[in-house]
Enzyme design. Sequence first.
Site, PDB file in Angstrom:
ATOM      1  CG  ASN A 135      -2.510  10.806  -1.945  1.00 35.66           C
ATOM      2  OD1 ASN A 135      -2.116  10.602  -3.092  1.00 35.66           O
ATOM      3  ND2 ASN A 135      -2.057  11.807  -1.211  1.00 35.66           N
ATOM      4  CB  CYS A 192       0.556  14.394  -5.986  1.00 32.92           C
ATOM      5  SG  CYS A 192       1.079  13.438  -4.545  1.00 32.92           S
ATOM      6  CG  HIS A 247      -3.237  14.917  -5.791  1.00 31.23           C
ATOM      7  ND1 HIS A 247      -3.191  13.549  -5.951  1.00 31.23           N
ATOM      8  CD2 HIS A 247      -2.628  15.175  -4.594  1.00 31.23           C
ATOM      9  CE1 HIS A 247      -2.584  13.010  -4.908  1.00 31.23           C
ATOM     10  NE2 HIS A 247      -2.235  13.963  -4.074  1.00 31.23           N
TER      11      HIS A 247
END
Length: 314
Positions: free
Chosen positions: A270, A112, A240
């Site tokens: 996500n 990420c 993120h």
Amino acid sequence: MTGTRVIGLGHYQPSKVLTNEDLSRMVDTNDEWIQSRVGIRERRIAENESVADMAFFAAEKALAAAGLTSGDIDLVVVATCSAIDRVPNTACRVAERLGVASPAAYDINTACSGFSHALATADHAIRAGAATKAIVIGVEKLSDFTDWTDRSTCVLFGDAAGAAVLTATAEGEEPGVGPVVWGSVPHMSDAVRIEAAHPFIAQEGQTVFRWAITTLAPLARKAAERAGVSMDDITAFVAHQANLRIIEGIAKKLNAPNAIIAADVVESGNTSAASVPLALSKLAERGDIKSGDPVLLFGFGGGLTYAGQVIRCP
């Protein structure tokens, strides 16, 4: 030593939308449960697109926004943790489709935080004279690694790509990409996993949540300090897009009073390494941030790893 700046942004998302209502027909969950815990309403799922396909579409858009052709590029960097093929790497496949003749081309996997890591390595290469213009891409097809029977993880993830084009600054011009703050927590690396023995995303959600909320705001502030930018001057904070509670928790401790807090997680889920450039490109496309605005980027996640820097909006 020269500096660098971002001169073009682009992003791509598949057309298939998977809503919370759709998920409620697949596993024991519902819209209220998902939104109250992670803030996600929907996510995009790639059906026919590969990781390389999505990376190419985002890179093509960023290249057009920069007003460059493939012949101008001599470095291609792709951040991803979901490329199924090991060789050739995704960067070489993207370079071939773009028509970039003979670039340095490599992939980075820090999950990420990958885009900010990739952006930093491209910045360093240009500063050192090893490259002149670079395309940096964050891309994930996490649907390939999602256990759609696990309600604790399948509600989280989506597929997407985001890209940025970098170039060297002119003599006397202020750099548009600030120094990176990066690192990792190796003894906590198992908190997020995609392992060969169990090829689905697994994570210790509470461990990641506590780490993010308690640790990351000072590191993000350090990135602004290294860039010589006051938190009062930060126009947007693009973290993120892990989940909305984490983003809001970090933002509250960050104390950037005038910053837009990117919350693309609500509509995209996500998307790991794609989430920062995806959210950044959308902010610029909508006109929420203007050319020259200082934007604080900060990626974090699997590894556990983190990386962030301030950039000037192209």
